[in-house]
Design a protein around this motif. Sequence first.
Motif, mmCIF file in Angstrom:
data_model
loop_
_atom_site.group_PDB
_atom_site.id
_atom_site.type_symbol
_atom_site.label_atom_id
_atom_site.label_comp_id
_atom_site.label_asym_id
_atom_site.label_seq_id
_atom_site.Cartn_x
_atom_site.Cartn_y
_atom_site.Cartn_z
ATOM 1 N N UNK A 215 20.787 14.841 -15.083
ATOM 2 C CA UNK A 215 19.669 15.466 -15.802
ATOM 3 C C UNK A 215 19.773 15.223 -17.312
ATOM 4 N N UNK A 216 19.582 13.997 -17.739
ATOM 5 C CA UNK A 216 19.730 13.684 -19.160
ATOM 6 C C UNK A 216 19.104 12.322 -19.472
ATOM 7 N N UNK A 217 19.168 11.970 -20.739
ATOM 8 C CA UNK A 217 18.558 10.729 -21.233
ATOM 9 C C UNK A 217 19.191 9.462 -20.668
ATOM 10 N N UNK A 218 20.427 9.557 -20.163
ATOM 11 C CA UNK A 218 21.063 8.357 -19.610
ATOM 12 C C UNK A 218 20.400 7.956 -18.297
ATOM 13 N N UNK A 219 19.845 8.908 -17.594
ATOM 14 C CA UNK A 219 19.307 8.631 -16.253
ATOM 15 C C UNK A 219 17.811 8.844 -16.107
ATOM 16 N N UNK A 220 17.282 9.749 -16.883
ATOM 17 C CA UNK A 220 15.857 10.075 -16.727
ATOM 18 C C UNK A 220 15.041 9.296 -17.758
ATOM 19 N N UNK A 221 13.985 8.650 -17.265
ATOM 20 C CA UNK A 221 13.161 7.845 -18.163
ATOM 21 C C UNK A 221 12.050 8.680 -18.791
ATOM 22 N N UNK A 222 11.384 9.469 -17.966
ATOM 23 C CA UNK A 222 10.283 10.288 -18.490
ATOM 24 C C UNK A 222 10.019 11.444 -17.535
ATOM 25 N N UNK A 223 9.378 12.485 -18.059
ATOM 26 C CA UNK A 223 9.065 13.676 -17.250
ATOM 27 C C UNK A 223 7.591 13.996 -17.458
ATOM 28 N N UNK A 224 6.933 14.335 -16.344
ATOM 29 C CA UNK A 224 5.531 14.776 -16.477
ATOM 30 C C UNK A 224 5.395 16.193 -15.946
ATOM 31 N N UNK A 225 4.623 16.984 -16.632
ATOM 32 C CA UNK A 225 4.308 18.322 -16.121
ATOM 33 C C UNK A 225 2.781 18.378 -16.110
ATOM 34 N N UNK A 226 2.240 18.483 -14.916
ATOM 35 C CA UNK A 226 0.811 18.248 -14.753
ATOM 36 C C UNK A 226 0.107 19.451 -14.121
ATOM 37 N N UNK A 227 -1.033 19.770 -14.636
ATOM 38 C CA UNK A 227 -1.888 20.826 -14.064
ATOM 39 C C UNK A 227 -3.283 20.249 -13.932
ATOM 40 N N UNK A 228 -3.820 20.269 -12.733
ATOM 41 C CA UNK A 228 -5.217 19.821 -12.554
ATOM 42 C C UNK A 228 -5.986 20.890 -11.802
ATOM 43 N N UNK A 229 -7.230 21.016 -12.171
ATOM 44 C CA UNK A 229 -8.113 21.882 -11.390
ATOM 45 C C UNK A 229 -9.342 21.080 -11.026
ATOM 46 N N UNK A 230 -9.852 21.321 -9.825
ATOM 47 C CA UNK A 230 -11.015 20.535 -9.405
ATOM 48 C C UNK A 230 -12.316 21.318 -9.610
ATOM 49 N N UNK A 231 -12.238 22.335 -10.472
ATOM 50 C CA UNK A 231 -13.471 23.043 -10.834
ATOM 51 C C UNK A 231 -13.496 23.237 -12.353
ATOM 52 N N UNK A 232 -14.700 23.491 -12.859
ATOM 53 C CA UNK A 232 -14.862 23.606 -14.312
ATOM 54 C C UNK A 232 -14.563 25.013 -14.805
ATOM 55 N N UNK A 233 -15.264 25.432 -15.843
ATOM 56 C CA UNK A 233 -14.913 26.735 -16.414
ATOM 57 C C UNK A 233 -15.568 27.898 -15.658
#
Length: 487
Positions: A215-233
Amino acid sequence: QAIVKVAVRIFFVLGASGDLAKKKTFPALFNLFRQGFLHPDEVHIFGYARTKISDDELRNRIRGYLINDKNASPEHVEKLSKFLELIKYVSGSYDSEEGFRLLDKEISEHELSKNSVEGTSRRLFYLALPPSVYPSVCKMIRNFCMNRSDLGGWTRIVVEKPFGKDLESAEQLSTQIGELFEEPQIYRIDHYLGKELVQNLLVLRFANRFFLPLWNRDNIDNVQIVFREDFGTDGRGGYFDEYGIIRDIIQNHLLQVFCLVAMEKPVSLKPEHIRDEKVKVLQSVLPIKDEEVVLGQYEGYRDDPTVPDQSNTPTFATLVLRIHNERWEGVPFVLKAGKALNSRKAEIRVQFKDVPGDIYKCKKQGRNEFVIRLQPSEAMYMKLTVKQPGLEMSTAQSELDLSYVQRYQGVTIPEAYERLILDTIRGDQQHFVRRDELKAAWEIFTPLLHRIDDGEMKPLPYQPGSRGPAEADELLAKAGYVQTHGY
Ligand code: BG6
């Protein structure tokens, strides 16, 4: 499940006739009651709001939220009636001395009618209210509704986001509330901290030998944290337009998840130790660069009559956070959130670097990736390269998959609010945002938010039901993410 009696006498929902109370607070309280976590001898619930209605009217409204065709079994109906008996209502405005004195009188009568033993005056105020009234409501509680000193006990308040709109307003709010209540009395809710897989993050990271060395820069290239909703406001355009997606989702929900993914190991599981580490990682985040931000606004957003025609408010954002510390230097954390997209999903994707000395040409299969799906259908899976079964020596990408529906059949995963409300009653602040954490969170986003508010950065249009602006995928690719099959 063992019945745990909880130490609360009175629970107040202020703003009892509002949307949050209806959708979240009362259903969570009822679920806790149903499962035996709130005992009728221990708990009484008061609603307080401006609307002039009787106890029975409030009960009938709540009954309407908690019953539908699917759950109208005789057992459910009976439990619901018992639950409703615990509820009373007081009406008054949020700055009226008279209203809060009346509330205090009602509560005191109730407390005194029970066996008056030490510690029976335990008062928990849940402010299901717009933040603009927090200061006046807190003042009223402080002046007229604190727990009775002759009975002992405690008073706590629970507040919901948005806690301010930027660093300055948040600090002002914190100071106003901080003058009235001590930090251990204040529970700032971020409901993402109550989600099952968010609560699992520290366990995964710190209780598994697999992850510790990787769990560090030597092994991990990038991290994504994603939230999607399929409806509007969806009818919340007025509120949303004032805040936008960064304040609504990224500065709180995604940033909390980010903290748990990126923080160092806490000294212990004590809430203060955990929150200390969260603050440290937030303070190590470098200023966000304009070229690492893509904003979007879905087409049709401004058709909502409560949204101004010229609104510049983003309903979508992808941005990169970079951490200046030994573990993460150079690893982009891409936070992405959007409304009216092609699916409803929240997940964390940890993508590992390419295999050095790649004799199997793994690269063409895609990289190793560890995905934690927070919702829907909680799961975690690891994408890895394996030998394709058969006589040929060829490789393919496959998955080690832990899907909760399959692995934990019959186990009900509690709603985030249920768990967090129980914590407020038990006095456990681990999953609540501390004041310095909130400040550090606003420090990260305030410069960017001001630039957006001043119209210096504009959202790109995107089609509802799409993946958002194509520029966001380009940013992700620039951050190093290598698309794998099925994403
Ligand atoms: C709320 C936001 O905090 O979280 C909403 O204000 C959003 O805009 C909601 O829809 C999402 O919560 P969940 O638990 O459905 O992912």
